[in-house]
Design an enzyme around this catalytic site. Structure first.
Site, PDB file in Angstrom:
ATOM      1  N   TYR A  41      -4.348   8.902  -6.368  1.00 17.64           N
ATOM      2  CA  TYR A  41      -3.340   8.129  -5.640  1.00 17.64           C
ATOM      3  C   TYR A  41      -3.108   6.790  -6.325  1.00 17.64           C
ATOM      4  O   TYR A  41      -1.964   6.331  -6.442  1.00 17.64           O
ATOM      5  CB  TYR A  41      -3.798   7.927  -4.202  1.00 17.64           C
ATOM      6  CG  TYR A  41      -2.767   7.284  -3.301  1.00 17.64           C
ATOM      7  CD1 TYR A  41      -1.499   7.839  -3.144  1.00 17.64           C
ATOM      8  CD2 TYR A  41      -3.073   6.123  -2.592  1.00 17.64           C
ATOM      9  CE1 TYR A  41      -0.560   7.252  -2.310  1.00 17.64           C
ATOM     10  CE2 TYR A  41      -2.136   5.526  -1.748  1.00 17.64           C
ATOM     11  CZ  TYR A  41      -0.882   6.095  -1.621  1.00 17.64           C
ATOM     12  OH  TYR A  41       0.043   5.507  -0.793  1.00 17.64           O
ATOM     13  N   SER A  49       2.235   0.754  -2.476  1.00 21.05           N
ATOM     14  CA  SER A  49       0.963   0.633  -1.766  1.00 21.05           C
ATOM     15  C   SER A  49       0.109  -0.404  -2.483  1.00 21.05           C
ATOM     16  O   SER A  49       0.278  -0.624  -3.694  1.00 21.05           O
ATOM     17  CB  SER A  49       0.226   1.978  -1.758  1.00 21.05           C
ATOM     18  OG  SER A  49      -1.101   1.832  -1.300  1.00 21.05           O
TER      19      SER A  49
END
Length: 236
Positions: free
Chosen positions: A143, A130
């Site tokens: 995250y 990501s």
């Protein structure tokens, strides 16, 4: 299995995982659709001529069962996700633990389990990271930490296995309109919808096409990292 090349896609029952399974099948791969929801995996496998396997990357026994596959030429570590948008001061242990278990430990377990097959095939590993693994944002510390961790794993593994002919790639999508935010916000549809409204968003198919392309390249070519963002996501 036959001489047809075999691809394993974790988190293959929906979103980027499902579209990746379909894209690879269209390119001639025999696809193992692996995820927790076996019924959904089976439906996809039936439609693409693949194989359905129940897989929980957080369960070592489940991962070891996957290792019974005779051949693996491509592994797409797609299983992952985020929990909430809590600031560090409000961090919940269980959310952080889940993110590390799924994004980092799960990737390690599956890759380790399938390593003999990948080495024999001089195969390819594609980790779905990501842009959160290269940058940080408010509320994303858990995250961000997990995806930064995955990035470290990917880069180390690439160096470790270059001499064995195993290719290793990390694909880092930006904002993709899937159930990612719905899962992040634990089913809160209003919060999830707000993430994407009024914006140009990537689709799961956009990311799947990147995986398909990387997997189509000759064995002497390694795409180390690829960042993919919608045009209006130039900065956070």
């Amino acid at each position: 299995m036959s001489e047809q090349k075999v691809a394993v896609v974790t988190g293959g029952s929906a979103g980027i995982g499902e579209t990746t399974c379909r894209a690879l099948a269209n390119d001639g791969w025999k696809v193992v659709v692996a995820a927790r929801r076996l019924d959904m995996c089976q439906q996809i496998a039936d439609e693409i001529g693949g194989v359905a396997v129940r897989l929980d990357v957080g369960d070592r026994g489940s991962v070891e069962k996957l290792a019974e596959l005779e051949r693996v030429d491509l592994l797409v570590n797609n299983a992952g996700g985020a929990k909430e948008l809590d600031y560090l001061r409000d961090a919940q242990d269980e959310d952080w633990q889940w993110m590390f278990e799924t994004n980092v430990m799960g990737t390690m377990r599956v890759t380790r389990a399938l390593y003999p097959q990948l080495k024999a095939a001089k195969g390819l590993v594609v980790n779905i990271g990501s842009v959160a693994g290269t940058d940080a944002y408010k509320g994303g510390s858990g995250y961000n930490a997990a995806k930064h961790g995955l990035r470290g794993v990917t880069r180390a593994f690439r160096r470790e296995e270059a001499e064995n002919g195993i290719r290793v790639c990390e694909i880092d999508p930006g904002r993709v309109k899937t159930d990612f935010s719905l899962n992040r916000f634990k089913g809160d549809e209003a919060r999830a919808r707000e993430v994407y409204e009024g914006k140009h968003n990537l689709t799961a198919e956009d990311v799947a096409e990147a995986v398909r392309w990387v997997a189509s390249l000759p064995a002497h070519v390694n795409i180390d990292t690829m960042s993919i963002m919608p045009v209006d996501q130039a900065e956070r």
